[in-house]
Design an enzyme around this catalytic site. Structure first.
Site, short mmCIF file in Angstrom:
data_model
loop_
_atom_site.label_atom_id
_atom_site.label_comp_id
_atom_site.label_asym_id
_atom_site.label_seq_id
_atom_site.Cartn_x
_atom_site.Cartn_y
_atom_site.Cartn_z
N LYS A 39 0.82 -1.21 0.00
CA LYS A 39 0.00 0.00 0.00
C LYS A 39 0.86 1.27 0.00
CE LYS A 39 -4.17 1.76 2.14
NZ LYS A 39 -4.67 2.16 0.84
N GLY A 44 6.69 0.72 5.49
CA GLY A 44 7.53 -0.20 4.73
C GLY A 44 7.50 0.07 3.24
N CYS A 45 6.33 0.37 2.73
CA CYS A 45 6.19 0.61 1.29
C CYS A 45 6.86 1.91 0.87
CB CYS A 45 4.71 0.60 0.91
SG CYS A 45 3.94 -1.00 1.23
N THR A 46 6.79 2.90 1.72
CA THR A 46 7.48 4.17 1.43
C THR A 46 8.98 3.95 1.47
OG1 THR A 46 5.63 5.44 2.32
CG2 THR A 46 7.76 6.57 2.17
N ALA A 49 9.87 2.08 -1.83
CA ALA A 49 9.80 2.95 -3.00
C ALA A 49 10.94 3.97 -3.02
CB ALA A 49 8.45 3.67 -3.04
#
Length: 150
Positions: A39, A44-46, A49
């Site tokens: 998401k 974690g996703c930030t 990315a």
């Protein structure tokens, strides 16, 4: 059935963060790092990315393109890419068609979409499938494989 190392990636299309149509077939002849993440705008996703963003020139120097995929909308991807200056394509997979095509598993009893990175050679063959919820590890694993196949 999950795609695995040695498999060819079948053709698919999706919308990018800019609302453009992305066609996998247009990327043939180029190495691709395609990573699935849960998401936009989560810790974690930030981290993941931004890790790919910070190393993006290294990936380009290795002859590869980076593509991120999650179930978020095009608008969410657009805001996420703008906020964190993401220079690569983010694909919107709200219906989970690409996730199912690749066979990306879910985690935490099926509640969280999985985090899996694939390194695909220019000929369309998958050379690495890296499945780990540790976001930072994906960047290094992908770079190592690209260095091996270059």
């Amino acid at each position: 059935m999950a795609l695995k190392e040695g498999d060819f990636v079948p053709d698919f299309s999706a919308k990018t963060q800019d609302g453009e149509v992305f066609n996998w077939s247009e990327y043939k002849g180029k190495s691709i790092v395609i990573y699935f993440y849960p998401k936009d705008n989560t810790p974690g996703c930030t981290t993941q990315a931004c890790g790919f963003r910070d190393e993006y020139q290294d990936f380009k120097d290795l002859g590869a393109e980076v593509i991120g995929v999650s179930g978020d909308s095009e608008a969410s991807h657009e805001r996420f890419a703008e906020k964190y200056r993401i220079p690569f394509v983010l694909l919107s997979d709200g219906e989970k068609k690409i996730r199912k095509l690749f066979g990306v598993p879910t985690n935490l009893f099926g509640l969280i979409p999985g985090r899996v990175t694939y390194v695909v050679e220019a000929n369309g063959v998958i050379r690495l499938v890296f499945d780990s919820m540790k976001a930072k590890d994906h960047i290094q694993k992908a770079k190592e494989m690209l260095q091996q196949i270059k």
